[in-house]
Scaffold this active site. Structure first.
Site, PDB file in Angstrom:
ATOM      1  N   GLU A 115      26.180  15.826  36.343  1.00  0.00           N
ATOM      2  CA  GLU A 115      25.182  15.311  37.278  1.00  0.00           C
ATOM      3  C   GLU A 115      25.868  14.370  38.262  1.00  0.00           C
ATOM      4  OE1 GLU A 115      21.707  13.478  35.512  1.00  0.00           O
ATOM      5  OE2 GLU A 115      20.820  13.099  37.475  1.00  0.00           O
TER       6      GLU A 115
ATOM      7  N   ASN B  19      17.888  13.944  37.020  1.00  0.00           N
ATOM      8  CA  ASN B  19      16.970  13.251  37.924  1.00  0.00           C
ATOM      9  C   ASN B  19      17.471  13.304  39.374  1.00  0.00           C
ATOM     10  OD1 ASN B  19      15.511  12.630  35.656  1.00  0.00           O
ATOM     11  ND2 ASN B  19      16.234  10.525  35.494  1.00  0.00           N
TER      12      ASN B  19
ATOM     13  N   ASN C 289      13.716  19.707  37.371  1.00  0.00           N
ATOM     14  CA  ASN C 289      14.203  18.914  36.244  1.00  0.00           C
ATOM     15  C   ASN C 289      13.115  17.970  35.757  1.00  0.00           C
ATOM     16  OD1 ASN C 289      16.406  17.637  34.518  1.00  0.00           O
ATOM     17  ND2 ASN C 289      15.737  15.849  35.702  1.00  0.00           N
ATOM     18  N   GLU C 290      12.861  17.986  34.474  1.00  0.00           N
ATOM     19  CA  GLU C 290      11.950  17.030  33.818  1.00  0.00           C
ATOM     20  C   GLU C 290      10.711  16.738  34.678  1.00  0.00           C
ATOM     21  OE1 GLU C 290      14.193  13.571  32.455  1.00  0.00           O
ATOM     22  OE2 GLU C 290      15.033  14.747  30.814  1.00  0.00           O
TER      23      GLU C 290
ATOM     24  N   TYR D  33      17.361  13.001  23.444  1.00  0.00           N
ATOM     25  CA  TYR D  33      18.415  11.985  23.298  1.00  0.00           C
ATOM     26  C   TYR D  33      18.060  11.135  22.085  1.00  0.00           C
ATOM     27  CZ  TYR D  33      19.911  13.136  28.046  1.00  0.00           C
ATOM     28  OH  TYR D  33      20.377  13.798  29.166  1.00  0.00           O
TER      29      TYR D  33
ATOM     30  N   GLU E  81      19.688  19.396  27.967  1.00  0.00           N
ATOM     31  CA  GLU E  81      20.160  18.002  27.864  1.00  0.00           C
ATOM     32  C   GLU E  81      19.961  17.579  26.421  1.00  0.00           C
ATOM     33  OE1 GLU E  81      18.894  15.019  30.701  1.00  0.00           O
ATOM     34  OE2 GLU E  81      18.733  16.520  32.291  1.00  0.00           O
TER      35      GLU E  81
ATOM     36  N   GLN F  72      26.273  14.038  29.078  1.00  0.00           N
ATOM     37  CA  GLN F  72      26.868  14.782  30.155  1.00  0.00           C
ATOM     38  C   GLN F  72      28.340  15.017  29.831  1.00  0.00           C
ATOM     39  OE1 GLN F  72      25.856  12.891  33.948  1.00  0.00           O
ATOM     40  NE2 GLN F  72      23.694  12.820  33.444  1.00  0.00           N
TER      41      GLN F  72
HETATM   42  O1  AHR Z   1      21.314  12.643  31.557  1.00  0.00           O
HETATM   43  C1  AHR Z   1      20.736  11.500  32.101  1.00  0.00           C
HETATM   44  C2  AHR Z   1      19.309  11.739  32.583  1.00  0.00           C
HETATM   45  O2  AHR Z   1      18.475  11.957  31.481  1.00  0.00           O
HETATM   46  C3  AHR Z   1      19.066  12.935  33.460  1.00  0.00           C
HETATM   47  O3  AHR Z   1      19.303  12.687  34.788  1.00  0.00           O
HETATM   48  C4  AHR Z   1      17.611  13.222  33.248  1.00  0.00           C
HETATM   49  O4  AHR Z   1      17.293  14.565  33.413  1.00  0.00           O
HETATM   50  C5  AHR Z   1      17.346  12.703  31.845  1.00  0.00           C
HETATM   51  O5  AHR Z   1      16.232  11.903  31.799  1.00  0.00           O
END
Ligand code: AHR
Length: 497
Positions: A26, A71, A171-172, A243, A291, A348
């Site tokens: 990213e 994002n 994305n999201e 995450y 992700e 990432q």
């Molecule tokens: O990977 C960091 C961020 O986490 C990304 O930009 C977003 O898609 C997610 O919330």
């Protein structure tokens, strides 16, 4: 404490999907600038990409790369990243409150992927932009007609279409933090239009609709149902993001967070198949788990604390042995669902919550989490076997009882290569694994590797880059039963022939 692991060549989940070993670049923090790309670095190649970082990425065994966000993509103008460098504007990225000079754009990234032998997958902005810009970007990247956008690409020095196969449609979009955040119905309408147009251009494209940003989102489940129902005929995958970090110092639950990923996958698969049933269809959509990682979000000061600079140090988490075990356990989970995971991307790749860290102008090194990823990418071949464990459970606050041992096996029948990946999720107790290999005939141990440490908080740093590394461990096979003692919070790889 002993766990019996049952593994049999007939219990196959499906072929190892090599796209599970994907990652994510990213335009955020120092992932691109001073991460993969740093023209003034002594080890930069003629195009400005760091050779030392490229060597580590190759060793990591990445198969697919998602780009350019995240994002970031939801306020990105692709046109600003193409064409003569001196004409590219410096923009303010609102997502990460950072200055984006557009020195690296789609062509530089795609050319680098090609040199690296990695398949790119591109995301389009459906936040501040929509259908028209997405269609234009697709034509610029993949078009081969004698028309405006392919001509523009050619005029920029890129004669051949890139033929990018897989596209993330936004994305999201379920997240209130996302630029252009949408309700399920709004996004369903947008994604249906974009997917329809993309398939009009090329019906072989593989299209990923946004799913939920996590399993705890308020719209989780409903979002997937509404979006997939609307776009069913034109999408191939739905994304999932997750995450993990210890919440309220609950490290035992964190160690077992693969339980959450497991339930997440099952929930989404159930929803996808429910919608397929409503459509009287045998088509099976897949998940793009694009992700996932350990991310200490509690240490992140929030976007508004970022000072509108270029390439700031953002979420450069330093990972421990425990984090590496967790990453290994998440990869085990993804592999266990090889039949329904279309692609997966660890988020990432460099510096930003990443397996690889760099210093600007200086060194690059492997974080602890690098090792389970690299070894699983290297050794998971053939088919995934559904291992079953009988043994003690750890009691956790968040997930209830979770097996102390979590495993998956891969089997390459042609070469008679069997690999068992195994984690011990207990933070204090060793785990004895008794693995029943009698169905494989005569098996010998080729290699037995463990990533563990007496100090489960141990980390790698620029000064001590090899403090945590896989070590040779031992195991024994007697009458087809392999016995292996796994240390607390360890990730292990047992290779047999
Ligand atoms: O990977 C960091 C961020 O986490 C990304 O930009 C977003 O898609 C997610 O919330």
């Amino acid at each position: 404490r002993t766990t019996t692991v049952h593994v049999h060549p007939a219990y196959q989940v499906g072929e190892v999907n090599r796209r599970i070993f994907g990652s994510f670049v990213e335009h955020m923090g120092r992932c691109v600038y001073t991460g993969i790309f740093e023209p003034n670095h002594p080890d930069a190649d003629s195009r400005g990409f760091r050779r030392d970082v490229a060597a580590l990425i190759k060793e990591l065994g990445i198969t697919v790369l998602r780009y350019p966000g995240g994002n970031f993509v939801s306020n990105h103008r692709w046109e600003d990243g193409v064409g003569p460098l001196e004409e590219r504007p410096r923009n303010l990225d609102f997502a990460w409150r950072s200055v984006e000079p557009n020195t690296v754009g789609a062509n530089e990234f795609l050319a680098w992927c090609r040199r690296m032998g990695i398949e790119p997958m591109l995301a389009v902005n459906l936040g501040t932009r929509g259908l028209n810009e997405a269609m234009e970007f697709l034509q610029y990247v993949n078009g081969d007609t004698d028309t405006r956008l392919p001509q523009l690409r050619r005029s920029h020095g890129w004669e051949d279409p890139w033929n990018v196969e897989t596209w993330c449609l936004g994305n999201e979009m379920d997240g209130p933090w996302q630029m252009g955040h949408k309700t399920p119905d709004e996004y369903a309408r947008t994604v249906t239009e974009v997917a329809n147009a993309f398939h009009r251009f090329d019906d072989k494209l593989s299209l990923i609709a946004c799913g939920s940003s996590s399993r705890s989102m308020p719209t989780f489940g409903r979002w997937e149902r509404v979006v997939v129902d609307a776009a069913f005929d034109n999408i191939d995958m739905v994304s999932a993001h997750a995450y993990y970090e210890p919440i309220d110092d609950d490290v035992a639950s964190f160690a077992c967070c693969a339980e959450d990923m497991e339930r997440y996958i099952r929930d989404v698969v159930a929803t996808l198949d429910h919608v397929a049933a409503m459509h009287h269809s045998d088509r099976r959509l897949k998940i793009s788990f694009d992700e996932w990682n350990v991310w200490y979000q509690s240490r992140f000061g929030g976007e508004n604390a970022i000072g509108m600079e270029h390439a700031p140090h953002l979420i450069e988490d330093t990972y421990s042995v425990l984090d590496a075990m967790v990453v290994g356990s998440l990869l085990i989970t993804l592999l266990r669902h090889t039949d329904r995971i279309g692609v997966a991307c660890q988020a990432q790749l460099v510096n930003v919550i990443a397996p690889i860290r760099t210093e600007e102008g200086g060194r690059a090194w492997r974080q602890t989490i690098f090792h389970p990823f690299a070894l699983m990418s290297r050794h998971a071949r053939g088919v995934v076997l559904d291992t079953r464990c009988e043994g003690p459970a750890i009691s956790t606050q968040r997930w209830g009882g979770a097996g102390q041992v979590w495993t998956v096996a891969t089997w390459d029948a042609e070469n008679h290569d069997l690999v068992v990946f195994l984690v011990n999720r207990d933070l204090h107790e060793r785990a004895r694994a008794r693995i029943d290999l009698r169905a494989f005939g005569d098996c010998k141990v080729v290699e037995c590797l463990a990533l563990d440490d007496e100090d489960i908080a141990a980390v790698n740093t620029a000064d001590q880059p090899n403090r945590v590394e896989p070590r040779n461990a031992t195991c024994d096979i007697t009458s087809g039963i392999l016995t292996f003692d796994a240390n607390p919070a360890s990730w292990n790889c047992l290779r047999l022939k």
